[in-house]
Design a protein around this motif. Sequence first.
Motif, PDB file in Angstrom:
ATOM      1  N   GLU A 292       0.846  -1.191   0.000  1.00 61.02           N
ATOM      2  CA  GLU A 292       0.000   0.000   0.000  1.00 61.02           C
ATOM      3  C   GLU A 292       0.881   1.240   0.000  1.00 61.02           C
ATOM      4  O   GLU A 292       2.057   1.168   0.371  1.00 61.02           O
ATOM      5  CB  GLU A 292      -0.924  -0.015   1.224  1.00 61.02           C
ATOM      6  CG  GLU A 292      -0.180  -0.222   2.522  1.00 61.02           C
ATOM      7  CD  GLU A 292      -1.113  -0.352   3.725  1.00 61.02           C
ATOM      8  OE1 GLU A 292      -2.316  -0.580   3.523  1.00 61.02           O
ATOM      9  OE2 GLU A 292      -0.623  -0.201   4.849  1.00 61.02           O
ATOM     10  N   PRO A 293       0.326   2.364  -0.446  1.00 63.81           N
ATOM     11  CA  PRO A 293       1.135   3.584  -0.501  1.00 63.81           C
ATOM     12  C   PRO A 293       1.784   3.860   0.849  1.00 63.81           C
ATOM     13  O   PRO A 293       1.127   3.756   1.893  1.00 63.81           O
ATOM     14  CB  PRO A 293       0.110   4.664  -0.853  1.00 63.81           C
ATOM     15  CG  PRO A 293      -0.971   3.941  -1.578  1.00 63.81           C
ATOM     16  CD  PRO A 293      -1.048   2.594  -0.928  1.00 63.81           C
ATOM     17  N   GLY A 294       3.071   4.174   0.823  1.00 61.41           N
ATOM     18  CA  GLY A 294       3.785   4.495   2.049  1.00 61.41           C
ATOM     19  C   GLY A 294       4.631   3.361   2.595  1.00 61.41           C
ATOM     20  O   GLY A 294       5.548   3.597   3.386  1.00 61.41           O
ATOM     21  N   ALA A 295       4.334   2.137   2.191  1.00 63.23           N
ATOM     22  CA  ALA A 295       5.138   1.000   2.662  1.00 63.23           C
ATOM     23  C   ALA A 295       6.496   1.019   1.973  1.00 63.23           C
ATOM     24  O   ALA A 295       6.609   1.428   0.819  1.00 63.23           O
ATOM     25  CB  ALA A 295       4.417  -0.307   2.360  1.00 63.23           C
ATOM     26  N   ALA A 296       7.529   0.575   2.678  1.00 71.02           N
ATOM     27  CA  ALA A 296       8.831   0.402   2.034  1.00 71.02           C
ATOM     28  C   ALA A 296       8.819  -0.925   1.292  1.00 71.02           C
ATOM     29  O   ALA A 296       8.173  -1.882   1.724  1.00 71.02           O
ATOM     30  CB  ALA A 296       9.944   0.419   3.069  1.00 71.02           C
ATOM     31  N   GLY A 297       9.552  -0.998   0.192  1.00 66.68           N
ATOM     32  CA  GLY A 297       9.590  -2.220  -0.603  1.00 66.68           C
ATOM     33  C   GLY A 297       9.953  -3.438   0.227  1.00 66.68           C
ATOM     34  O   GLY A 297       9.308  -4.498   0.109  1.00 66.68           O
ATOM     35  N   THR A 334      12.046  -1.924  -5.398  1.00 72.85           N
ATOM     36  CA  THR A 334      11.926  -3.375  -5.456  1.00 72.85           C
ATOM     37  C   THR A 334      11.250  -3.873  -4.185  1.00 72.85           C
ATOM     38  O   THR A 334      11.578  -3.405  -3.092  1.00 72.85           O
ATOM     39  CB  THR A 334      13.328  -4.013  -5.575  1.00 72.85           C
ATOM     40  OG1 THR A 334      13.936  -3.552  -6.778  1.00 72.85           O
ATOM     41  CG2 THR A 334      13.255  -5.529  -5.604  1.00 72.85           C
ATOM     42  N   LEU A 335      10.301  -4.802  -4.362  1.00 71.61           N
ATOM     43  CA  LEU A 335       9.740  -5.479  -3.188  1.00 71.61           C
ATOM     44  C   LEU A 335      10.689  -6.632  -2.884  1.00 71.61           C
ATOM     45  O   LEU A 335      10.450  -7.770  -3.287  1.00 71.61           O
ATOM     46  CB  LEU A 335       8.330  -5.993  -3.489  1.00 71.61           C
ATOM     47  CG  LEU A 335       7.352  -4.997  -4.122  1.00 71.61           C
ATOM     48  CD1 LEU A 335       6.006  -5.667  -4.402  1.00 71.61           C
ATOM     49  CD2 LEU A 335       7.158  -3.788  -3.207  1.00 71.61           C
ATOM     50  N   GLY A 336      11.794  -6.308  -2.219  1.00 72.04           N
ATOM     51  CA  GLY A 336      12.822  -7.323  -2.023  1.00 72.04           C
ATOM     52  C   GLY A 336      13.557  -7.148  -0.706  1.00 72.04           C
ATOM     53  O   GLY A 336      13.430  -6.104  -0.049  1.00 72.04           O
ATOM     54  N   PRO A 337      14.332  -8.151  -0.332  1.00 72.00           N
ATOM     55  CA  PRO A 337      15.088  -8.093   0.920  1.00 72.00           C
ATOM     56  C   PRO A 337      16.220  -7.071   0.830  1.00 72.00           C
ATOM     57  O   PRO A 337      16.658  -6.720  -0.267  1.00 72.00           O
ATOM     58  CB  PRO A 337      15.636  -9.506   1.056  1.00 72.00           C
ATOM     59  CG  PRO A 337      15.699 -10.041  -0.336  1.00 72.00           C
ATOM     60  CD  PRO A 337      14.569  -9.396  -1.078  1.00 72.00           C
TER      61      PRO A 337
END
Lengths: 396, 396
Positions: A292-297, A334-337
Motif C-alpha cells: 500500500e502507498p507508504g510501505a517500504a519495498g 523493489t519489493l525485495g530483501p
Amino acid sequence: MSGGSLVQEKLDQAAGILREHDVDLWLTLVRETMLTSDPCLDLLGGMYCAWTSAFLVSATGERIAIVGRFDTSGVERLDAYDEVIGYDESIRPALRNAIDRLDPASIALNYSESDSAADGLTHGLWLVLRDALAGTPYAERLSSSEQVVNALRGRKSAEEIARVRAAAVETEAIFGVVTSALRPGMAEIEIAALVHEEIAHRGLGYAWDRSHCPAVNAGPEKEVGHSAPGALRTRRGELLHVDLGVRKDDYCSDLQRVWYFLDEGESEAPEDVVRAWTALWASVDAGAAALEPGAAGWEVDAAARETLVAAGYPEPMYSLGHQLGRSTHDGGTTLGPRWDRYGNSPYGVVEEGNVFTLEYGAPVPGRGYVGLEEDVLVTADGVEWLSTPQRELWLV
Amino acid sequence: MSGGSLVQEKLDQAAGILREHDVDLWLTLVRETMLTSDPCLDLLGGMYCAWTSAFLVSATGERIAIVGRFDTSGVERLDAYDEVIGYDESIRPALRNAIDRLDPASIALNYSESDSAADGLTHGLWLVLRDALAGTPYAERLSSSEQVVNALRGRKSAEEIARVRAAAVETEAIFGVVTSALRPGMAEIEIAALVHEEIAHRGLGYAWDRSHCPAVNAGPEKEVGHSAPGALRTRRGELLHVDLGVRKDDYCSDLQRVWYFLDEGESEAPEDVVRAWTALWASVDAGAAALEPGAAGWEVDAAARETLVAAGYPEPMYSLGHQLGRSTHDGGTTLGPRWDRYGNSPYGVVEEGNVFTLEYGAPVPGRGYVGLEEDVLVTADGVEWLSTPQRELWLV
C-alpha cells in the motif's frame, strides 16, 4: 493514444516531479543509441540518436533537445520539445548555451548505483559532460536522477495502466492456447515454440530476451532460473511452470503459470503439490495485503517471505516483486530483501499508481516447481489485480 | 562455427591484445542487460545478465565470469570461461577475491569519451566498482579499455570477415529484388515494405533500427538523414537512394545504392547526375587508395574529402567511413575529419584485418541524392571489396 502523446504526457508529469524533488533540470545524454542507449530515452521519445545528444527537461516545463543535424526531423515530429537544436561539429557550444540560459541550481543525471532503469549515462559520456562544464558553476551541481526517474516511471498514467492490462490479457489468452495443446511427453522447446507462434500471430513483442521468454520448466530435473527451454518433457505426476511476458504497444506483462499433469488414477493434484500451492498463495496474499502507498519495498517482501518460510518452504533467493511497465523493470522500488545485490531499491517507498509484479515460488521435490506471478496496481485502498489471478492449479 | 566458438576465438585474441597494450586485466561490468547492456557483452558471450555481473579476461589468458546464481548455466554452456562463479546476495566478495588473486597492475574498463562501442560501463556501475575496490591498491589502477576494445573489435578473424561478406551478399540480393519491382510513382514506404518482406523471408535481422532500415530517399524534396521512409514517390527524371544494412549470423552489412528514373525520351542519365556520380566515385576511390595499414583515420577521410570538394560538391558533414562487423560501429577508428564530435576516433590507426564502410554522397539539385556506400577489408596490400561495388548507376 499515439506514442507521441504518451511522451508528452510523461514529460508533463516530469516537470511536477522535478519540482517535488527540488531539481531544476533533468539532463539525459546519449550517443549511438544502437550500441549504448539510456533506458530513459523511451520516456523522452525513444528516437535513434547517432551523435551525442542531450535532452533537457526543466522544472519550469521547458524542454530542449540538442541532436546531430541528421536526427532533428525525427525529434521535431514528436512535437514534444519546445526547441530542437541540430548541430554539425560539436554539441558543446549548444549544450553550454542551453544550460547557461536555464541556469539550474541542480542538474539530475541518469546514474544510479542501484537502479539500472535510472543508470543509462555511460561513464565516458559523464567524462564528456564534466569536461564540457569545466570552469562553470554547473560542474558542481550534478546529482543522480534516481528519485526523479523512479517517480516518473513508477507513477503510471491511466493510459499506461491500460496498456499493461492489455498486455496481461494477451498473455492469458496465450496461456489458454498452451493449456489446450498440453499433453504428457511434450518437450519444453515445443511448448516455447507454440508460445512464439502465438506471439508472432498476435503481432506482439517480447518482454525480455526471446531465448528465455517464455521460460519453460518441466518436472523436477530442471534448474529453474534464466536458462532457456530445453529437451526436458512434461510427465504425468509432475509440474510444468511457465514464465511469460509480452510487449504490446510498448508496455509489458510478466506472469507465471503452473500446470499439474495428473498421474494414472489421479483426479486431483496430490497433497504435496496442493500444500505448496496453498502456502505460496498465502505468502503472495500476505505481500499483497502489505502493498500500500507508504510501505517500504522491503516491508512488503518481508510479509510474504516470513509467511512462506514459516510454512516450511525454502527462503526465495529473489525478490517478491518489481515494477512493470515499459520494461519488466520500470521504476526503481523493489519489493525485495535488504541485500547488497538490490542496492537501495528495497528502501524505496510504494506509491499510488505503481504497477508491481508479485511472484514467489517453491520446489516440490520429485514433481517440479510451483511459481506464481501476477501483475498488480497500487491504489489508495490497496491492490488491484491487472491480471486474472491463477487461484486454482491447472490440471492436465 | 557456432556462436560459442566465435566467442572463444575473440577471447583468445583478447589475451594477446592485452599483452600488446600492457594491460593485465580487462574487466567488464554489466547489470540488467535488457535495460543497459554493454556492447562488449557480445564479445564476451552475449548472454543475458539479470544481476550485476563481472567478466574478467586476463593477459595470461585466464577468464572468470561472476554472475547471479540464476545466470550461471547460460554462461557455463558457452564453455568460454575457466571459472563461472554464481552468487546470491552480493557480487563484491567474489569480485574482490578474483581481483586479489589475479593481482593486476592495470585494469581496463569499458569507458571511452569517443567510442561508444567501448563505452558500455554505466556511471552507476563505475561508482559501484570504485566503492567495491575502496581501500585496495586496485582502485588506483583503473583505465579505459578503448584501445584494447578497438583492436579486438577491429581485427576481424577469417570467420568474422566471411560473415560480413555473407551479409553483403544478402543485401545485394535484396537490392536486386528492389530493382525488379521499381516503377515510377512508388512511395518510399512501399519500397521499405518490400525490403522488410525480403528481410523476413530470408530470416535476416536489421543492422540498425527497423524504422529507418532501409532509409529510402526519393527525389529532391527529401531531407536525407536518419529520417524514416515517407510518402514521397519516385518520379521520372529523379533519383532514388537507399541505405540498407542487414544482420546475418550476428554480423552486419551497410550499403547504399542509387537508381535513376529515366525521363521521357532519355536512354541514359543526364549530365548533372553523371557528373555527381563520377565525382563521388573519384572521391571514394581516393579514400580507398589511402586506406592502408598505418594510415590515420582522418588522413583517409581527407583524401576523399579534398577530392569531392575540389570537384565542386559540398563538403559532407559526416565521415567517409566507420568500422563494420557485429554492429555498424564495430571498432573505434573512424575515417572522419578531426571534429570534436568524433572525439579521438579519427586519430585511430588503420590495421590489417579492419573492415570499413566507404560512403559519401552529394545532392543533385532538382533530382535527389546520390550516395555511395561499400564495405571493404583492409589487407597488407590495400583494400579488398567485400561488397560488389556499384560502379554503374542503375537506370529504371
